[in-house]
Design an enzyme around this catalytic site. Structure first.
Site, mmCIF file in Angstrom:
data_model
loop_
_atom_site.group_PDB
_atom_site.id
_atom_site.type_symbol
_atom_site.label_atom_id
_atom_site.label_comp_id
_atom_site.label_asym_id
_atom_site.label_seq_id
_atom_site.Cartn_x
_atom_site.Cartn_y
_atom_site.Cartn_z
ATOM 1 N N GLN A 254 0.823 -1.215 0.000
ATOM 2 C CA GLN A 254 0.000 0.000 0.000
ATOM 3 C C GLN A 254 0.851 1.256 0.000
ATOM 4 O OE1 GLN A 254 -3.492 -0.327 -0.493
ATOM 5 N NE2 GLN A 254 -2.393 -2.217 -0.931
ATOM 6 N N GLU A 322 -9.225 1.111 5.759
ATOM 7 C CA GLU A 322 -9.688 0.667 4.440
ATOM 8 C C GLU A 322 -9.438 -0.835 4.277
ATOM 9 O OE1 GLU A 322 -8.830 1.782 -0.270
ATOM 10 O OE2 GLU A 322 -7.358 2.264 1.271
ATOM 11 N N HIS A 415 -53.423 17.837 5.316
ATOM 12 C CA HIS A 415 -53.157 16.404 5.390
ATOM 13 C C HIS A 415 -54.354 15.688 6.025
ATOM 14 C CE1 HIS A 415 -49.017 17.426 4.481
ATOM 15 N NE2 HIS A 415 -48.621 16.170 4.585
#
Length: 427
Positions: A254, A322, A415
């Site tokens: 990485q 991650e 309503h």
């Protein structure tokens, strides 16, 4: 690598949303493309990529795609086809169906799933080309049933209009039939608003540089976006049984991505910590991308020494990495205690590149600690859901008074009357 006690380490990373100047530049480009269309798209391609192309030349031709096949290695073609098959098989298991629930009183409630109509995939063309990311973006959208998938990717700089042949072949193998040679913030704006040549999309996916990220932020709401991706991250959770060479190699896998990539070992074994530090230095010296990896290790790499495995696991969950690798004597026994991670690699042979390229799960993962609340790219990212409500007369007669009571409690008389008028006429 620097060694720290777990409690000394800052476990969150500041999210970089660009400088004011970068934000202003991205916004200016997006607005120009929105108002000027192709003219701005071509102007910025010439200005930023140093490539002159007319509107007719933006779209990649079938002849270019076929020519790309002649330029790629046979081994690559075999591998990319098998990887695509693995990715497709994994994501097909994520498919969900619409459903309807019919009640005895005739009420019918449900959820309708429909694919997005058109999705744009951004493929970077900067420091390196990543054909694997093409597959990871395109295949879940295809499995979801998206009928139109378009790819944008920068042309080669310095006057050349070509695109990396491996990118073109990966896109073709994934089934993309519409590709354009345009990149940067201008490509994101074109996907969001459309131009004379590029029709707009419903969602934009794929990573890019800071200007691409800022442009995605700017157009969010006009279209959907996948995420604002940060630098790559890996955490290895290991005990004294781990092979230091394996751990070091995976940390460096990485670190070589980016100078800001993060590579961290978390362990309660000081002997392993020392051995991994030595291995990292030895392996670094032979890496082709040593400069990039070294900056990453020195700036964002670390070995966290915990007192116990409990403390180590708590540190991992706070980081919400991650990528997380678990290299311990019995890794499966720890799996249930991991609360936050984008992808979890279990055991010494589940090296992170297995997931990057081949296993099947998506390698586009939440970064910057967002694994606390978000997930890898998946089929659900490319569908929309509509609620279905069919209320029978019997149901309305039975429940209407309660609906009216709730509406009037909120001060919404219209309503209440919309229900009341039906009750008066039907009772």
């Amino acid at each position: 690598m620097r060694k720290l006690r777990a409690e000394q380490f800052g476990l969150t990373r500041k999210v970089d949303y660009g400088s004011p100047e970068q934000n202003e530049t991205a916004a200016r480009i997006v607005e120009a493309v929105r108002t000027e269309g192709d003219a701005a798209l071509l102007r910025y391609t010439e200005q930023l990529d140093r490539v002159q192309v007319d509107a007719a030349g933006l779209r990649v031709t079938e002849e270019e795609i076929q020519a790309a096949y002649d330029r790629v290695d046979a081994d690559f073609l075999t591998a990319i086809r098998q990887a695509a098959a693995n990715i497709r098989a994994f994501h097909e298991k994520q498919l969900r169906q619409s459903w309807v629930d019919v009640q005895p009183d005739g009420t019918m409630l449900g959820q309708l799933l429909r694919p997005l109509k058109r999705v744009g995939v951004y493929v970077p063309g900067g420091k390196a080309a990543y054909p694997s990311s093409v597959l990871m973006n395109v295949i879940p959208a295809q499995v979801a049933g998206v009928p139109e998938i378009v790819m944008v990717t920068p042309p080669a700089t310095g006057g050349k209009t070509g695109i990396d042949p491996y990118i073109l072949v990966a896109a073709a193998e994934a089934g993309v039939k519409e590709m354009y040679r345009v990149g940067g913030a201008q490509a994101i704006a074109a996907l969001a608003y459309g131009t004379e040549t590029i029709p707009p999309v419903d969602k934009i996916c794929g990573p890019g540089n800071i200007y691409v990220a800022l442009a995605k932020r700017a157009v969010f709401g006009v279209v959907a976006i996948d995420s604002i991706a940060g630098p790559s991250e890996i955490v290895v959770l290991a005990d004294e049984t781990a092979d230091p060479a394996y751990v070091a190699a995976d940390l460096l896998s990485q670190a070589e991505h980016d100078e800001m990539a993060s590579a961290i070992l978390v362990t309660a074994s000081e002997a392993l910590a020392d051995a991994v530090a030595t291995e990292v230095e030895q392996q670094l010296s032979t890496l082709p991308r040593e400069g990039t990896a070294r900056q990453s290790i020195e700036g964002y790499g670390a070995i966290l020494l915990a007192e116990t495995m409990d403390e180590a696991i708590a540190a991992v969950n706070r980081m919400a990495p991650e990528h997380l690798e678990i290299m311990t004597a019995e890794p499966m026994t720890l799996l249930g205690r991991i609360e936050n991670a984008g992808a979890i690699f279990v055991g010494p042979y589940s090296s992170e590149p297995v997931g990057d390229y081949f296993a099947g799960p998506n390698h586009i993962l939440p970064t910057n600690g967002t694994a606390r609340f978000s997930s890898p790219v998946n089929v659900d990212d490319f569908v929309k859901k509509s609620s279905l409500i069919y209320y029978s007369k019997d149901a309305l007669m039975a429940n209407g008074d309660q609906i009216i009571a709730l509406a009037r409690h909120e001060g919404l008389e219209a309503h209440a009357r919309a229900i009341e008028i039906r009750l008066e006429r039907e009772r």
